[in-house]
Design a protein around this motif. Sequence first.
Motif, PDB file in Angstrom:
ATOM      1  N   PHE A   1      -6.715  15.090  -7.997  1.00  0.00           N
ATOM      2  CA  PHE A   1      -5.436  15.377  -7.853  1.00  0.00           C
ATOM      3  C   PHE A   1      -4.613  15.243  -8.986  1.00  0.00           C
ATOM      4  CE2 PHE A   1      -5.966  11.105  -6.743  1.00  0.00           C
ATOM      5  CZ  PHE A   1      -4.849  10.245  -7.166  1.00  0.00           C
ATOM      6  N   LYS A   2      -3.271  15.877  -8.926  1.00  0.00           N
ATOM      7  CA  LYS A   2      -2.592  15.920 -10.198  1.00  0.00           C
ATOM      8  C   LYS A   2      -1.230  15.226  -9.503  1.00  0.00           C
ATOM      9  CE  LYS A   2      -3.860  20.008 -12.274  1.00  0.00           C
ATOM     10  NZ  LYS A   2      -3.581  21.382 -12.826  1.00  0.00           N
ATOM     11  N   GLU A   3      -0.483  14.413 -10.443  1.00  0.00           N
ATOM     12  CA  GLU A   3       0.856  13.758 -10.100  1.00  0.00           C
ATOM     13  C   GLU A   3       2.000  14.400 -11.099  1.00  0.00           C
ATOM     14  OE1 GLU A   3       1.630   9.474  -9.374  1.00  0.00           O
ATOM     15  OE2 GLU A   3      -0.614   9.350  -8.955  1.00  0.00           O
ATOM     16  N   GLU A   4       2.893  14.833 -10.675  1.00  0.00           N
ATOM     17  CA  GLU A   4       3.898  15.514 -11.486  1.00  0.00           C
ATOM     18  C   GLU A   4       4.303  14.527 -12.631  1.00  0.00           C
ATOM     19  OE1 GLU A   4       7.758  18.294 -10.668  1.00  0.00           O
ATOM     20  OE2 GLU A   4       7.597  16.270  -9.798  1.00  0.00           O
ATOM     21  N   LEU A  54       0.811  -1.355   0.055  1.00  0.00           N
ATOM     22  CA  LEU A  54      -0.124   0.017   0.007  1.00  0.00           C
ATOM     23  C   LEU A  54       0.953   1.119   0.067  1.00  0.00           C
ATOM     24  CD1 LEU A  54      -2.736  -0.373   2.692  1.00  0.00           C
ATOM     25  CD2 LEU A  54      -3.015  -0.186   0.109  1.00  0.00           C
ATOM     26  N   ASN A  55       0.360   1.996  -0.794  1.00  0.00           N
ATOM     27  CA  ASN A  55       1.029   3.290  -0.728  1.00  0.00           C
ATOM     28  C   ASN A  55       0.199   4.553  -0.079  1.00  0.00           C
ATOM     29  OD1 ASN A  55       3.660   2.780  -2.319  1.00  0.00           O
ATOM     30  ND2 ASN A  55       2.519   2.696  -4.179  1.00  0.00           N
ATOM     31  N   ARG A  56       0.756   5.140   0.774  1.00  0.00           N
ATOM     32  CA  ARG A  56      -0.164   6.194   1.608  1.00  0.00           C
ATOM     33  C   ARG A  56       0.353   7.586   1.264  1.00  0.00           C
ATOM     34  NH1 ARG A  56      -3.415   3.684   6.004  1.00  0.00           N
ATOM     35  NH2 ARG A  56      -3.248   1.656   5.780  1.00  0.00           N
ATOM     36  N   MET A  57      -0.718   8.564   1.014  1.00  0.00           N
ATOM     37  CA  MET A  57      -0.381   9.864   0.959  1.00  0.00           C
ATOM     38  C   MET A  57      -1.447  10.493   1.907  1.00  0.00           C
ATOM     39  SD  MET A  57      -1.003  12.119  -2.390  1.00  0.00           S
ATOM     40  CE  MET A  57      -2.681  11.694  -2.624  1.00  0.00           C
ATOM     41  N   MET A  58      -1.063  11.400   2.676  1.00  0.00           N
ATOM     42  CA  MET A  58      -1.935  11.928   3.648  1.00  0.00           C
ATOM     43  C   MET A  58      -1.947  13.620   3.324  1.00  0.00           C
ATOM     44  SD  MET A  58      -0.512  10.560   7.119  1.00  0.00           S
ATOM     45  CE  MET A  58      -2.107  11.318   7.988  1.00  0.00           C
ATOM     46  N   PHE A  59      -3.405  13.911   3.189  1.00  0.00           N
ATOM     47  CA  PHE A  59      -3.709  15.381   3.128  1.00  0.00           C
ATOM     48  C   PHE A  59      -4.319  15.900   4.692  1.00  0.00           C
ATOM     49  CE2 PHE A  59      -5.095  13.598  -1.006  1.00  0.00           C
ATOM     50  CZ  PHE A  59      -3.992  14.766  -1.900  1.00  0.00           C
ATOM     51  N   VAL A 117       3.268  16.829  -0.966  1.00  0.00           N
ATOM     52  CA  VAL A 117       2.991  15.400  -0.797  1.00  0.00           C
ATOM     53  C   VAL A 117       3.727  14.822  -1.943  1.00  0.00           C
ATOM     54  CG1 VAL A 117       1.243  13.872  -1.156  1.00  0.00           C
ATOM     55  CG2 VAL A 117       0.920  15.811   0.342  1.00  0.00           C
ATOM     56  N   THR A 118       4.174  13.630  -1.869  1.00  0.00           N
ATOM     57  CA  THR A 118       4.651  12.872  -2.900  1.00  0.00           C
ATOM     58  C   THR A 118       3.979  11.410  -3.117  1.00  0.00           C
ATOM     59  OG1 THR A 118       6.571  11.933  -1.578  1.00  0.00           O
ATOM     60  CG2 THR A 118       6.816  14.135  -3.082  1.00  0.00           C
ATOM     61  N   HIS A 119       3.835  10.961  -4.148  1.00  0.00           N
ATOM     62  CA  HIS A 119       3.411   9.571  -4.483  1.00  0.00           C
ATOM     63  C   HIS A 119       4.335   8.778  -5.622  1.00  0.00           C
ATOM     64  CE1 HIS A 119       0.851   6.346  -6.620  1.00  0.00           C
ATOM     65  NE2 HIS A 119       0.787   6.093  -5.239  1.00  0.00           N
ATOM     66  N   ASP A 120       5.106   7.859  -5.034  1.00  0.00           N
ATOM     67  CA  ASP A 120       6.089   7.110  -6.186  1.00  0.00           C
ATOM     68  C   ASP A 120       7.099   8.228  -6.620  1.00  0.00           C
ATOM     69  OD1 ASP A 120       4.789   4.642  -5.784  1.00  0.00           O
ATOM     70  OD2 ASP A 120       3.741   4.685  -7.720  1.00  0.00           O
ATOM     71  N   GLY A 121       7.494   8.942  -5.714  1.00  0.00           N
ATOM     72  CA  GLY A 121       8.581  10.163  -5.941  1.00  0.00           C
ATOM     73  C   GLY A 121       7.999  11.442  -6.795  1.00  0.00           C
ATOM     74  N   GLY A 150       4.775  17.181   8.970  1.00  0.00           N
ATOM     75  CA  GLY A 150       5.661  16.102   8.510  1.00  0.00           C
ATOM     76  C   GLY A 150       5.750  16.381   7.072  1.00  0.00           C
ATOM     77  N   ASN A 151       6.513  15.434   6.303  1.00  0.00           N
ATOM     78  CA  ASN A 151       6.890  15.664   4.754  1.00  0.00           C
ATOM     79  C   ASN A 151       5.913  15.671   3.854  1.00  0.00           C
ATOM     80  OD1 ASN A 151       9.433  16.650   5.500  1.00  0.00           O
ATOM     81  ND2 ASN A 151      10.466  14.581   5.622  1.00  0.00           N
ATOM     82  N   ASN A 152       5.045  14.438   4.186  1.00  0.00           N
ATOM     83  CA  ASN A 152       4.048  13.939   3.299  1.00  0.00           C
ATOM     84  C   ASN A 152       2.716  14.315   3.455  1.00  0.00           C
ATOM     85  OD1 ASN A 152       4.201  12.749   0.634  1.00  0.00           O
ATOM     86  ND2 ASN A 152       3.739  10.673   1.172  1.00  0.00           N
ATOM     87  N   ALA A 153       2.351  15.577   3.448  1.00  0.00           N
ATOM     88  CA  ALA A 153       1.345  15.933   4.221  1.00  0.00           C
ATOM     89  C   ALA A 153       0.821  17.414   3.577  1.00  0.00           C
ATOM     90  CB  ALA A 153       1.107  15.855   5.699  1.00  0.00           C
ATOM     91  N   PHE A 154      -0.557  17.764   3.757  1.00  0.00           N
ATOM     92  CA  PHE A 154      -1.084  18.918   3.226  1.00  0.00           C
ATOM     93  C   PHE A 154      -2.011  19.523   4.573  1.00  0.00           C
ATOM     94  CE2 PHE A 154      -1.537  17.257  -1.208  1.00  0.00           C
ATOM     95  CZ  PHE A 154      -0.756  18.199  -1.856  1.00  0.00           C
ATOM     96  N   ILE A 155      -1.870  20.669   4.832  1.00  0.00           N
ATOM     97  CA  ILE A 155      -2.715  21.369   5.671  1.00  0.00           C
ATOM     98  C   ILE A 155      -3.968  21.801   4.992  1.00  0.00           C
ATOM     99  CG2 ILE A 155      -2.746  23.160   7.370  1.00  0.00           C
ATOM    100  CD1 ILE A 155      -0.673  21.090   8.223  1.00  0.00           C
TER     101      ILE A 155
END
Length: 146
Positions: A74-77, A3-8, A51-55, A20-25
């Motif tokens: 959402f968009k992924e770069e 599982l890959n997790r990303m937190m907003f 936030v990042t997902h798979d780099g 932390g590093n992988n979060a939005f406010i």
Amino acid sequence: MGLNRMMFVKKSAGSGGDTGNNAFIMTMGRRSGQYGYSRNNGNYGEITGNVTHDGRAVTLVILSYYGGWLDVAFKEEGVTSGSRNINLNITPLETGVTVPLAVGKISYQSAATGFYTYVQRVPSNISSMFTAANVGKKFKVEIIFN
């Protein structure tokens, strides 16, 4: 594949620490009868953070409820096609009670929205969060990539 997790996340002023590093406010906003966050066809709500997902950098575009529908985008770069399978965990920081929502398949739609889908028949324990009474309140939103 795990599982890959990303937190907003939106932290309350009294919660201490940073996100932390992988979060939005995130702060719940409102435009007419829409509640949540959107930077697509209207600006309401607030969000900051990285936030990042798979780099790849991820940008939240929409998390908005209107008339029984919850829009998620959402968009992924660097990603301009494909689909993802996701779930959401939404936690009002005021109560700390996490409510899961199975979103399912979310497909790339356009450069404006990136990955977009909507959920019909949103359970009342989710829809009750997206109301005028909660504008300005903080919510932790976790996106779980399956």
